[in-house]
Design a protein around this motif. Structure first.
Motif: not given
Length: 166
Positions: A22-33
């Motif tokens: 699993v690759f997890v991108r660091d930074g702001f997640s628009f969809w989570a917001f």
């Protein structure tokens, strides 16, 4: 360029090959917001979703009880959503760690495909020839951690060699 953390499945998993990394991108997640609870369901963050619901209900009930305006309640909800968007990657990493997934390293790439390519190129070379001799695209999770010496290839920053001049 985006930074990704790479997680490997627990050793007890039935299928634990590279296709399950699993690759997890660091930074702001628009969809989570924007769609926090749906994003949590999509990524199977059950405890995070329960904690989010408890927090939002408690905060909104407390704000309603003290009689604040609807604008303040809306702003508070928006700030909680912003916090979820900012911490989405951390929430995923914590959930993976709680489930027994191991952090295999960090990789940088323009997008997920290039990050995967760089990680697996380095990973395959490491499997064939041992640790890379020069600075690599993927940094092992143990780089810079206490408990052992740090190899020169694991140094990140402006000075590639320990004790190197400016």
């Amino acid at each position: 360029m985006s930074i990704y953390t790479v997680h490997t499945p627990p050793p007890a998993a039935e299928k634990s090959g590279p296709e399950r990394f699993v690759f997890v991108r660091d930074g702001f997640s628009f969809w989570a917001f924007l769609l926090g609870p749906l994003w949590m369901l999509w990524h199977r963050l059950w405890l995070v979703l329960v904690g989010y619901c408890v927090l939002v209900i408690a905060v909104q009930a407390a704000l309603h009880a003290i009689g604040v305006s609807s604008g303040v309640r809306f702003t508070t909800g928006a700030l909680i959503a912003l916090l979820v968007g900012l911490e989405a990657a951390t929430l995923r990493r914590l959930t993976l760690a709680r489930r027994g997934w191991r952090n295999a390293g960090i990789v940088v790439g323009d997008d997920i495909e290039s990050a995967e390519q760089r990680f697996f190129d380095t990973w395959i070379e490491h499997e064939r020839h041992g640790p890379p001799r020069s600075s690599s695209a993927a940094v092992p999770a143990s780089a810079g951690m206490p408990g052992g010496p740090v190899a020169p290839s694991e140094i990140i920053g402006l000075f590639p060699q320990p004790g190197g001049g400016r």
